[in-house]
Scaffold this active site. Structure first.
Site, PDB file in Angstrom:
ATOM      1  N   ARG A  58       0.835  -1.213   0.000  1.00 49.93           N
ATOM      2  CA  ARG A  58       0.000   0.000   0.000  1.00 49.93           C
ATOM      3  C   ARG A  58       0.867   1.259   0.000  1.00 49.93           C
ATOM      4  O   ARG A  58       0.442   2.329  -0.406  1.00 49.93           O
ATOM      5  CB  ARG A  58      -0.985  -0.003   1.190  1.00 49.93           C
ATOM      6  CG  ARG A  58      -1.872   1.242   1.239  1.00 49.93           C
ATOM      7  CD  ARG A  58      -3.146   1.069   2.055  1.00 49.93           C
ATOM      8  NE  ARG A  58      -2.952   0.357   3.281  1.00 49.93           N
ATOM      9  CZ  ARG A  58      -2.376   0.849   4.393  1.00 49.93           C
ATOM     10  NH1 ARG A  58      -1.955   2.090   4.401  1.00 49.93           N
ATOM     11  NH2 ARG A  58      -2.243   0.103   5.464  1.00 49.93           N
ATOM     12  N   TYR A 111     -17.119  15.022 -15.101  1.00 48.44           N
ATOM     13  CA  TYR A 111     -17.670  13.656 -15.050  1.00 48.44           C
ATOM     14  C   TYR A 111     -18.651  13.549 -13.865  1.00 48.44           C
ATOM     15  O   TYR A 111     -18.411  14.135 -12.805  1.00 48.44           O
ATOM     16  CB  TYR A 111     -16.505  12.670 -14.928  1.00 48.44           C
ATOM     17  CG  TYR A 111     -16.940  11.261 -14.637  1.00 48.44           C
ATOM     18  CD1 TYR A 111     -17.842  10.605 -15.469  1.00 48.44           C
ATOM     19  CD2 TYR A 111     -16.454  10.585 -13.523  1.00 48.44           C
ATOM     20  CE1 TYR A 111     -18.256   9.313 -15.190  1.00 48.44           C
ATOM     21  CE2 TYR A 111     -16.850   9.291 -13.247  1.00 48.44           C
ATOM     22  CZ  TYR A 111     -17.764   8.666 -14.078  1.00 48.44           C
ATOM     23  OH  TYR A 111     -18.168   7.394 -13.804  1.00 48.44           O
ATOM     24  N   ASP A 183      -7.992  17.250 -15.165  1.00 46.21           N
ATOM     25  CA  ASP A 183      -8.327  15.876 -15.522  1.00 46.21           C
ATOM     26  C   ASP A 183      -8.065  15.732 -17.021  1.00 46.21           C
ATOM     27  O   ASP A 183      -8.793  16.284 -17.850  1.00 46.21           O
ATOM     28  CB  ASP A 183      -9.792  15.605 -15.167  1.00 46.21           C
ATOM     29  CG  ASP A 183     -10.175  14.147 -15.372  1.00 46.21           C
ATOM     30  OD1 ASP A 183      -9.607  13.522 -16.290  1.00 46.21           O
ATOM     31  OD2 ASP A 183     -11.044  13.646 -14.648  1.00 46.21           O
ATOM     32  N   LYS A 208      -9.232   4.403 -19.299  1.00 48.67           N
ATOM     33  CA  LYS A 208      -9.631   4.803 -20.644  1.00 48.67           C
ATOM     34  C   LYS A 208      -8.479   4.581 -21.629  1.00 48.67           C
ATOM     35  O   LYS A 208      -8.022   3.467 -21.791  1.00 48.67           O
ATOM     36  CB  LYS A 208     -10.132   6.251 -20.595  1.00 48.67           C
ATOM     37  CG  LYS A 208     -11.090   6.521 -19.426  1.00 48.67           C
ATOM     38  CD  LYS A 208     -12.435   5.855 -19.620  1.00 48.67           C
ATOM     39  CE  LYS A 208     -13.242   5.642 -18.350  1.00 48.67           C
ATOM     40  NZ  LYS A 208     -13.328   6.705 -17.385  1.00 48.67           N
TER      41      LYS A 208
HETATM   42  N1  LCS Z   1     -12.488  11.587 -15.020  1.00 49.79           N
HETATM   43  C1  LCS Z   1     -13.102  11.508 -16.199  1.00 49.79           C
HETATM   44  C2  LCS Z   1     -12.972  12.611 -17.184  1.00 49.79           C
HETATM   45  C3  LCS Z   1     -13.869  10.385 -16.508  1.00 49.79           C
HETATM   46  O1  LCS Z   1     -14.462  10.313 -17.703  1.00 49.79           O
HETATM   47  C4  LCS Z   1     -13.992   9.342 -15.546  1.00 49.79           C
HETATM   48  C5  LCS Z   1     -14.823   8.130 -15.804  1.00 49.79           C
HETATM   49  C6  LCS Z   1     -13.339   9.468 -14.324  1.00 49.79           C
HETATM   50  C7  LCS Z   1     -12.578  10.601 -14.090  1.00 49.79           C
HETATM   51  C8  LCS Z   1     -13.402   8.396 -13.274  1.00 49.79           C
HETATM   52  O2  LCS Z   1     -12.580   7.356 -13.626  1.00 49.79           O
HETATM   53  P1  LCS Z   1     -12.807   5.825 -13.156  1.00 49.79           P
HETATM   54  O3  LCS Z   1     -12.916   5.862 -11.663  1.00 49.79           O
HETATM   55  O4  LCS Z   1     -14.063   5.350 -13.792  1.00 49.79           O
HETATM   56  O5  LCS Z   1     -11.575   5.159 -13.627  1.00 49.79           O
HETATM   57  N2  LCS Z   1     -15.644   8.279 -16.913  1.00 49.79           N
HETATM   58  C9  LCS Z   1     -16.516   7.425 -17.352  1.00 49.79           C
HETATM   59  C10 LCS Z   1     -17.317   7.658 -18.478  1.00 49.79           C
HETATM   60  O6  LCS Z   1     -17.350   8.703 -19.127  1.00 49.79           O
HETATM   61  N3  LCS Z   1     -18.024   6.597 -18.737  1.00 49.79           N
HETATM   62  O7  LCS Z   1     -17.838   5.614 -17.788  1.00 49.79           O
HETATM   63  C11 LCS Z   1     -16.855   6.089 -16.835  1.00 49.79           C
END
Ligand code: LCS
Length: 400
Positions: A58, A111, A183, A208
């Site tokens: 961790r 998001y 972001d 992504k």
């Molecule tokens: N920031 C952005 C711009 C995102 O699009 C997402 C997830 C996150 C943070 C969070 O990331 P995660 O915890 O899911 O790895 N966006 C998503 C979307 O547009 N569709 O499904 C998840």
């Protein structure tokens, strides 16, 4: 590896040397929870931070460390930090940089779960925020308070694709000594590097494009040593949303092909956006590579290419949008983005369903808005699927 190697070389070689690992070309995975100390004093010195060395996964793991070093090189920051998800990264950063009675200034549109986190920070921990359109320095400065600690932005904004001028924000933040967190999920460092524009921290949902294959949920943060050390010692260590070595390995692998994949995503999205614009069933297209797009000039300034995401409005209402999505044959109805498969989703009822309707309206997320993550398939096949669905929609609306 030479420091001045090009991006396409760095994605493959930075953060890992086969010399230290029996010549293994691919990085090893270290699936260990803890590390054995040769003696009690070594344990004491490592815990006191007086001696380098691993302690417990961790607090750090060799495979995860390789990824943290690679992403730091790619974004041009001092250090990286890996998390179990993009949201673990966002929450560790926002909670790490604020305390009760502080204020966060955020782009109008983020998001859905980041929006949810801001509400929770306000309601439970008394950290205030304002969501504002970050288009004019005067407007932004009017919202800055003595207790504003963070400016948080997405650019492009999910899912409207609106852009924020990173250099402008960097200058304002320097004037007021506020940290800017960007972001960078939609762009990846291949297309945009916020630290080069005076911003302080970069966040990724590595789920992504960085992973790129839809098989891992992960998050990354890059920034200066002092801030990353602070996050590592507080919100990462004590909340504990860390990345597993297996996931780090998948992301090290994914990064090797990032430039190749991104170029194909960008080519395909450019092709699809042009086709969409010409179709009579499409009311509007939001794509940074479109010269008629409202933020096209910002895109030209800070993005190497226009990315793989397109949002568009189909003529009609929510039901029309859902019927349209339901008539896909090749494209997958799914949230997430940046995968090899083209994904189509309905933000108002999916990724941004947690955002109340009036806030969605302010952000520009109407019920007929559709988001497309253009994949790596043959662009003609992607278009043929969209076209047959658009033609069905056209026939329906013509017969009404
Ligand atoms: N920031 C952005 C711009 C995102 O699009 C997402 C997830 C996150 C943070 C969070 O990331 P995660 O915890 O899911 O790895 N966006 C998503 C979307 O547009 N569709 O499904 C998840």
């Amino acid at each position: 590896m030479k420091k001045d190697n090009r991006f396409e070389t760095k994605v493959i070689h930075s953060g890992y040397s086969s010399d230290q690992h029996h010549g293994a070309l691919a990085p090893p995975i270290f699936p260990t929870s803890t590390f054995v100390f040769p003696d009690a004093e070594t344990g004491e010195h490592r815990f006191a931070g007086e001696q380098e060395g691993y302690i417990y996964s961790r607090l750090g793991n060799p495979t995860v460390k390789m990824l943290e070093e690679r992403i730091a090189v790619l974004e041009g920051g001092d250090q990286g930090l890996a998390f179990a998800s993009g949201m673990a990264a966002v929450s560790a950063v926002l909670m790490g940089l604020t305390k009760s009675e502080d204020h966060i200034l955020c782009s109008q549109g983020v998001y859905g779960c980041t929006f949810g986190l801001l509400q929770m920070l306000r309601d439970k921990y008394n950290v205030e925020h304002d969501l504002i359109a970050m288009s004019h320095p005067d407007v932004i400065e009017a919202y800055i308070r003595p207790n504003t600690k963070v400016i948080f932005i997405e650019t492009p904004i999910n899912p409207t694709m609106a852009l924020v001028d990173l250099k402008m924000i960097g200058l304002i933040a320097a004037k007021y000594k506020i940290k800017v967190v960007v972001d960078n999920t939609f762009c990846t460092p291949y297309l945009q590097r916020p630290l080069e524009h005076g911003c302080h921290l970069v966040i990724h949902s590595a789920t992504k494009y960085i992973g790129g294959h839809g098989d891992v949920v992960a998050g990354l943060v890059v920034g200066d040593k002092e801030t990353i050390d602070l996050l590592a010692a507080t919100t990462q260590k004590d909340i504990g949303g860390i990345m597993s070595p297996f996931d780090a390995w998948l992301l090290l692998r994914g990064l090797k092909t990032l430039p190749v994949r991104m170029d194909r995503h960008c080519d395909n999205a450019m092709y699809i956006s042009k086709k969409l614009r010409k179709h009579p069933s499409v009311e509007a297209v939001y794509f940074p590579g479109d010269p008629e797009f409202a933020d096209y000039t910002i895109a030209q300034k800070q993005m190497a290419r226009s990315g793989g995401l397109i949002s568009f409005k189909i003529k009609g209402d929510k039901k029309d949008a859902q019927n349209f999505i339901n008539s896909m044959k090749l494209l997958k109805i799914a949230v997430s983005l940046g995968d090899a498969e083209t994904l189509i989703q309905h933000p108002a009822t999916m990724t941004h369903a947690v955002v109340p309707k009036e806030a969605r309206d302010r952000m520009g997320i109407s019920d007929n808005l559709i988001r497309l993550s253009v994949g790596l398939e043959a662009k003609e096949d992607i278009w043929e699927d969209l076209e047959q669905a658009l033609q069905q929609h056209l026939r329906k609306t013509e017969t009404v």
